[in-house]
Write a protein that holds these residues in place. Structure first.
Motif, PDB file in Angstrom:
ATOM      1  N   THR A  40       0.827  -1.210   0.000  1.00 28.96           N
ATOM      2  CA  THR A  40       0.000   0.000   0.000  1.00 28.96           C
ATOM      3  C   THR A  40       0.857   1.254   0.000  1.00 28.96           C
ATOM      4  N   GLY A  41       2.095   1.132  -0.428  1.00 27.95           N
ATOM      5  CA  GLY A  41       2.996   2.271  -0.478  1.00 27.95           C
ATOM      6  C   GLY A  41       3.764   2.295  -1.787  1.00 27.95           C
ATOM      7  N   THR A  42       4.297   3.462  -2.126  1.00 22.80           N
ATOM      8  CA  THR A  42       5.038   3.623  -3.360  1.00 22.80           C
ATOM      9  C   THR A  42       6.532   3.428  -3.116  1.00 22.80           C
ATOM     10  N   THR A  43       7.266   3.395  -4.199  1.00 27.04           N
ATOM     11  CA  THR A  43       8.717   3.275  -4.106  1.00 27.04           C
ATOM     12  C   THR A  43       9.308   4.522  -3.454  1.00 27.04           C
ATOM     13  N   ILE A  44       8.771   5.669  -3.790  1.00 26.44           N
ATOM     14  CA  ILE A  44       9.254   6.916  -3.190  1.00 26.44           C
ATOM     15  C   ILE A  44       8.990   6.913  -1.680  1.00 26.44           C
ATOM     16  N   GLY A  45       7.837   6.396  -1.273  1.00 30.23           N
ATOM     17  CA  GLY A  45       7.544   6.291   0.154  1.00 30.23           C
ATOM     18  C   GLY A  45       8.486   5.338   0.866  1.00 30.23           C
ATOM     19  N   ALA A  46       8.836   4.230   0.206  1.00 33.45           N
ATOM     20  CA  ALA A  46       9.785   3.279   0.807  1.00 33.45           C
ATOM     21  C   ALA A  46      11.159   3.915   0.952  1.00 33.45           C
ATOM     22  N   LEU A  47      11.587   4.670  -0.044  1.00 34.17           N
ATOM     23  CA  LEU A  47      12.877   5.363   0.054  1.00 34.17           C
ATOM     24  C   LEU A  47      12.842   6.449   1.125  1.00 34.17           C
ATOM     25  N   ALA A  48      11.695   7.123   1.260  1.00 33.24           N
ATOM     26  CA  ALA A  48      11.564   8.131   2.317  1.00 33.24           C
ATOM     27  C   ALA A  48      11.606   7.467   3.700  1.00 33.24           C
ATOM     28  N   ASN A  49      10.979   6.299   3.850  1.00 36.25           N
ATOM     29  CA  ASN A  49      11.054   5.565   5.125  1.00 36.25           C
ATOM     30  C   ASN A  49      12.479   5.137   5.426  1.00 36.25           C
ATOM     31  N   LEU A  50      13.208   4.687   4.406  1.00 35.68           N
ATOM     32  CA  LEU A  50      14.601   4.303   4.603  1.00 35.68           C
ATOM     33  C   LEU A  50      15.432   5.510   5.040  1.00 35.68           C
ATOM     34  N   ALA A  51      15.235   6.644   4.373  1.00 38.65           N
ATOM     35  CA  ALA A  51      15.969   7.856   4.749  1.00 38.65           C
ATOM     36  C   ALA A  51      15.609   8.296   6.163  1.00 38.65           C
ATOM     37  N   TRP A  52      14.335   8.160   6.543  1.00 39.44           N
ATOM     38  CA  TRP A  52      13.884   8.529   7.886  1.00 39.44           C
ATOM     39  C   TRP A  52      14.574   7.670   8.947  1.00 39.44           C
ATOM     40  N   MET A  53      14.595   6.363   8.727  1.00 37.24           N
ATOM     41  CA  MET A  53      15.218   5.477   9.717  1.00 37.24           C
ATOM     42  C   MET A  53      16.729   5.694   9.781  1.00 37.24           C
ATOM     43  N   LEU A  54      17.369   5.928   8.635  1.00 39.46           N
ATOM     44  CA  LEU A  54      18.802   6.222   8.654  1.00 39.46           C
ATOM     45  C   LEU A  54      19.095   7.525   9.383  1.00 39.46           C
ATOM     46  N   ALA A  55      18.230   8.513   9.202  1.00 39.72           N
ATOM     47  CA  ALA A  55      18.422   9.778   9.925  1.00 39.72           C
ATOM     48  C   ALA A  55      18.261   9.581  11.424  1.00 39.72           C
ATOM     49  N   LEU A  56      17.262   8.803  11.831  1.00 40.19           N
ATOM     50  CA  LEU A  56      17.064   8.568  13.266  1.00 40.19           C
ATOM     51  C   LEU A  56      18.202   7.752  13.866  1.00 40.19           C
ATOM     52  N   LEU A  57      18.762   6.843  13.091  1.00 40.23           N
ATOM     53  CA  LEU A  57      19.836   6.000  13.608  1.00 40.23           C
ATOM     54  C   LEU A  57      21.207   6.668  13.553  1.00 40.23           C
ATOM     55  N   ALA A  58      21.427   7.570  12.609  1.00 38.42           N
ATOM     56  CA  ALA A  58      22.774   8.095  12.401  1.00 38.42           C
ATOM     57  C   ALA A  58      22.948   9.569  12.753  1.00 38.42           C
ATOM     58  N   TRP A  59      21.869  10.324  12.867  1.00 38.36           N
ATOM     59  CA  TRP A  59      21.993  11.755  13.138  1.00 38.36           C
ATOM     60  C   TRP A  59      22.503  11.960  14.553  1.00 38.36           C
ATOM     61  N   PRO A  60      23.510  12.814  14.743  1.00 34.51           N
ATOM     62  CA  PRO A  60      24.031  13.011  16.101  1.00 34.51           C
ATOM     63  C   PRO A  60      23.059  13.791  16.979  1.00 34.51           C
ATOM     64  N   SER A  61      23.217  13.622  18.265  1.00 33.37           N
ATOM     65  CA  SER A  61      22.392  14.351  19.223  1.00 33.37           C
ATOM     66  C   SER A  61      22.739  15.824  19.172  1.00 33.37           C
ATOM     67  N   SER A  62      21.761  16.657  19.537  1.00 27.85           N
ATOM     68  CA  SER A  62      22.008  18.099  19.458  1.00 27.85           C
ATOM     69  C   SER A  62      23.000  18.534  20.528  1.00 27.85           C
ATOM     70  N   GLY A  63      22.866  18.037  21.732  1.00 28.10           N
ATOM     71  CA  GLY A  63      23.800  18.358  22.805  1.00 28.10           C
ATOM     72  C   GLY A  63      23.819  19.826  23.181  1.00 28.10           C
ATOM     73  N   SER A  64      22.781  20.550  22.883  1.00 24.79           N
ATOM     74  CA  SER A  64      22.776  21.968  23.199  1.00 24.79           C
ATOM     75  C   SER A  64      22.592  22.161  24.697  1.00 24.79           C
ATOM     76  N   SER A  65      23.338  23.085  25.231  1.00 29.03           N
ATOM     77  CA  SER A  65      23.221  23.372  26.662  1.00 29.03           C
ATOM     78  C   SER A  65      22.119  24.386  26.923  1.00 29.03           C
ATOM     79  N   LYS A  66      21.426  24.831  25.886  1.00 33.77           N
ATOM     80  CA  LYS A  66      20.355  25.796  26.063  1.00 33.77           C
ATOM     81  C   LYS A  66      19.074  25.139  26.553  1.00 33.77           C
TER      82      LYS A  66
END
Length: 181
Positions: free
Chosen positions: A115-141
């Motif tokens: 029930t999803g498109t190829t573009i949606g599958a690639l967007a899900n892959l990019a989303w999970m890679l971003a959640l797994l690999a993006w560093p924490s902000s670590g802001s002291s604010k």
């Protein structure tokens, strides 16, 4: 209220997020196998889905796993430094648009069963890679959590104000250290 319910105000790092997501998936697969007796991936997915929809335990646990996964992703988005209230709403809208597009245009769907498109599958892959690999902000604010031993106003405590003689620090910074001119 929704901040506490969905984990919008909490944070989770990369490794705990990855481990919790993996454990959630393995736990759900083990539950489905235990209830239905059919191992996943044996080619009889239609039988497994038919058995799963007849079991109230699996349906309740599916929605619980979905809610837990949503909370984990919201906490990870907060840890990255993004606003989870807007990011998660946009993500849900993207998934809904992808599902409608795959329904209206079946040629763009991954397969006839999806029930999803190829573009949606690639967007899900990019989303999970971003959640797994993006560093924490670590802001002291960010406000510091409430400390039991301090006198605080409400749940968040204010940053401590600098104390001491600041004129001495400014003299040292301007080169007036040691009395030489």
């Amino acid at each position: 209220m929704l901040g506490y319910l969905f984990g919008f105000n909490a944070r989770i790092g990369r490794v705990p997020f990855a481990l919790a997501t993996f454990a959630l998936g393995v736990g759900f697969v083990m539950l489905v196998y235990g209830v239905t007796g059919t191992p996943p991936g044996n080619g009889r997915m239609d039988v497994l889905l038919a058995q799963a929809t007849n079991s109230d335990l699996i349906l309740v646990s599916f929605f619980a796993a979905l809610a837990i996964n949503f909370m984990l992703q919201s906490m990870r988005v907060r840890d990255i430094g993004w606003d989870p209230a807007s990011v998660m709403v946009c993500w849900i809208a993207l998934v809904a648009v992808d599902k409608v597009a795959a329904g209206k245009f079946p040629d763009y769907a991954l397969t006839y069963q999806h029930t999803g498109t190829t573009i949606g599958a690639l967007a899900n892959l990019a989303w999970m890679l971003a959640l797994l690999a993006w560093p924490s902000s670590g802001s002291s604010k960010e406000p510091q959590p409430y400390d039991q031993g301090s006198t605080s106003e409400g749940y968040w405590r204010k940053a401590p104000e600098p104390t001491g003689n600041t004129s001495r620090i400014s003299r040292v910074a301007n080169g007036d250290f040691g009395g030489r001119k």
